[in-house]
Design an enzyme around this catalytic site. Structure first.
Site, PDB file in Angstrom:
ATOM      1  N   ASP A 190       0.428  -0.886  -0.494  1.00  0.00           N
ATOM      2  CA  ASP A 190      -0.259   0.212   0.167  1.00  0.00           C
ATOM      3  C   ASP A 190       1.273   1.408  -0.191  1.00  0.00           C
ATOM      4  O   ASP A 190       1.710   1.414   0.638  1.00  0.00           O
ATOM      5  CB  ASP A 190      -0.951  -0.421   1.346  1.00  0.00           C
ATOM      6  CG  ASP A 190      -1.891   1.340   1.326  1.00  0.00           C
ATOM      7  OD1 ASP A 190      -3.039   0.367   0.989  1.00  0.00           O
ATOM      8  OD2 ASP A 190      -1.571   1.965   0.883  1.00  0.00           O
ATOM      9  N   ASN A 198      -1.507  13.197  -4.395  1.00  0.00           N
ATOM     10  CA  ASN A 198      -2.515  14.071  -5.535  1.00  0.00           C
ATOM     11  C   ASN A 198      -3.099  15.366  -5.022  1.00  0.00           C
ATOM     12  O   ASN A 198      -3.224  15.508  -6.396  1.00  0.00           O
ATOM     13  CB  ASN A 198      -3.603  12.535  -5.408  1.00  0.00           C
ATOM     14  CG  ASN A 198      -4.349  11.801  -5.920  1.00  0.00           C
ATOM     15  OD1 ASN A 198      -3.891  11.307  -6.987  1.00  0.00           O
ATOM     16  ND2 ASN A 198      -4.621  10.440  -5.690  1.00  0.00           N
ATOM     17  N   HIS A 203      -4.726  14.798  -9.957  1.00  0.00           N
ATOM     18  CA  HIS A 203      -5.089  13.533  -9.702  1.00  0.00           C
ATOM     19  C   HIS A 203      -4.404  12.384 -11.174  1.00  0.00           C
ATOM     20  O   HIS A 203      -4.251  10.963 -10.825  1.00  0.00           O
ATOM     21  CB  HIS A 203      -6.818  13.380 -10.039  1.00  0.00           C
ATOM     22  CG  HIS A 203      -7.361  12.361  -9.312  1.00  0.00           C
ATOM     23  ND1 HIS A 203      -7.142  10.559 -10.178  1.00  0.00           N
ATOM     24  CD2 HIS A 203      -7.397  11.173  -8.139  1.00  0.00           C
ATOM     25  CE1 HIS A 203      -7.697   9.523  -9.682  1.00  0.00           C
ATOM     26  NE2 HIS A 203      -7.811  10.366  -8.498  1.00  0.00           N
ATOM     27  N   ASP A 207      -2.347   9.157 -11.374  1.00  0.00           N
ATOM     28  CA  ASP A 207      -2.614   7.952 -12.235  1.00  0.00           C
ATOM     29  C   ASP A 207      -1.114   7.897 -13.059  1.00  0.00           C
ATOM     30  O   ASP A 207      -0.703   6.698 -12.892  1.00  0.00           O
ATOM     31  CB  ASP A 207      -3.403   8.394 -13.369  1.00  0.00           C
ATOM     32  CG  ASP A 207      -5.459   8.738 -12.930  1.00  0.00           C
ATOM     33  OD1 ASP A 207      -5.201   8.030 -11.714  1.00  0.00           O
ATOM     34  OD2 ASP A 207      -5.764   9.223 -13.562  1.00  0.00           O
ATOM     35  N   GLU A 233      -4.635   2.425  -4.569  1.00  0.00           N
ATOM     36  CA  GLU A 233      -3.275   2.123  -4.577  1.00  0.00           C
ATOM     37  C   GLU A 233      -2.962   0.738  -3.780  1.00  0.00           C
ATOM     38  O   GLU A 233      -1.294   1.458  -3.122  1.00  0.00           O
ATOM     39  CB  GLU A 233      -2.998   4.040  -3.979  1.00  0.00           C
ATOM     40  CG  GLU A 233      -4.031   4.724  -3.032  1.00  0.00           C
ATOM     41  CD  GLU A 233      -3.284   3.290  -1.570  1.00  0.00           C
ATOM     42  OE1 GLU A 233      -4.856   3.127  -1.234  1.00  0.00           O
ATOM     43  OE2 GLU A 233      -2.214   4.119  -1.284  1.00  0.00           O
TER      44      GLU A 233
END
Ligand code: GH3
Ligand code: MG
Ligand code: MG
Ligand code: MG
Length: 314
Positions: A190, A198, A203, A207, A233
């Protein structure tokens, strides 16, 4: 760790499963007639495939547990065994349900073809056959399977495998590990404070970070390791033939690689400094089902987060 790094990753797989070459798509040919299997194997190998041969369905089952083929060429009539039954059992199994099957049989009546296709086979060829046609059909089926895999077994953003693939791969890996007694490891990863990335870069950069990260994973793990995007994520990495202790070392090395240098995002034109936390679980010490292993890895991940993040725990 040196021992882990030096292990020529594909070589163990080749020895264990009986596939003729480490590279190339793997075709399992199941036919009781050695003249057919030799002829088909030679021709497919000449055309770049890795081929394993079995002369009955029982041995074929064992071969599947040793290593997943990309496609099975399957006879229908065996002295003790039934190709139709075998294909039906494959299709209903979690681990092998998605492997393409082509029947290659003397049975040429319409009724036989209909029952062949009703088992979920992908194609059907009658003997006597032209081996060039078998090759063409194998290639066509593999191409469809590849497109299918991209659509239903991979995550669209990162092209990592998705949960559906993970579930089926874990079932196959557990069957293999149970049979051979070899361990394997599973890591739950994680990203740390990903929300902040972000928030500060947008964002789209977030990505792109996920995409770049999967590329880094791919470049730093073995070809036989499976990388799956488990959630936003969160990633699950399965390391076949790897005891938990080695799994921890591999993940620790990966953690240092990621934490050691920022990811360069080409499109967003920024550098992203990133760390992850990971929990590692091992088969069979932490569990013997996918569910148990995922839970154990998740609990270890939780401990890694609680202990301050940017670390690997077991
Ligand atoms: P922690 O260290 O506790 O894991 O902190 P975190 O911020 O990573 O954890 P949290 O689970 O609170 O937030 C995960 C964030 O990941 C939420 C969301 O903004 C981001 N995220 C999840 N999926 C995607 C995605 O597909 N693209 C982008 N850009 N961000 C995503
Ligand atoms: Mg036969
Ligand atoms: Mg999360
Ligand atoms: Mg997170």
């Amino acid at each position: 760790l040196a021992a882990v790094e030096q292990c020529p990753e594909e070589s163990c797989a080749t020895v264990a499963s009986g596939f003729s070459k480490p590279n190339g798509k793997r075709i399992l040919v199941v036919d009781d007639d050695p003249a057919i299997t030799t002829f088909v194997r030679d021709y497919l190998e000449k055309n770049g495939f890795a081929v394993a041969v079995c002369h009955d369905t029982k041995t074929a089952e064992e071969s599947l547990m040793a290593e997943l083929p990309d496609l099975i060429v399957l006879d229908m009539v065996f002295p003790n065994g039934d190709g139709i039954e075998f294909c039906r059992a494959l299709r209903s199994s979690e681990a092998w349900g998605m492997i393409p099957v082509i029947f290659l049989t003397v049975k040429d009546r319409l009724q036989d073809k209909l029952s062949g296709f009703s088992t979920g086979a992908d194609d059907y060829i009658c003997k006597p056959f032209k081996v060039e046609e078998l090759l063409a059909r194998i290639e066509a089926v593999l191409k469809r399977a590849c497109t299918n895999e991209e659509l239903i077994l991979r995550d669209e953003l990162t092209q990592a495998y998705n949960r559906r693939y993970l579930q089926s791969f874990l079932a196959a890996e557990i069957a293999r590990a149970q049979r051979t007694g070899e361990p394997f490891s599973l890591a739950m990863v994680d990203l740390d404070h990903f929300k902040k990335i972000n928030d500060s870069h947008g964002h789209l950069a977030g990505d792109e970070t996920l995409q770049a990260l999967v590329q880094t994973f791919l470049g730093n793990l073995r070809g036989t390791d499976v990388i799956c995007r488990y959630g936003g994520e969160e990633f699950v990495i399965v390391m076949p033939r790897t005891p938990r202790g080695d799994g921890v070392k591999i993940m620790e090395r990966l953690r240092q690689t990621i934490a050691g240098r920022p990811l360069q995002l080409r499109r967003s034109q920024v550098e992203i400094a990133l760390t992850f936390s990971a929990g590692v679980a091992g088969f069979p010490s932490d569990g013997i089902s996918g569910e148990e292993l995922l839970r154990a890895a998740d609990q270890a991940l939780y401990r890694a987060k609680a202990a301050g993040r940017n670390r690997v725990m077991q």
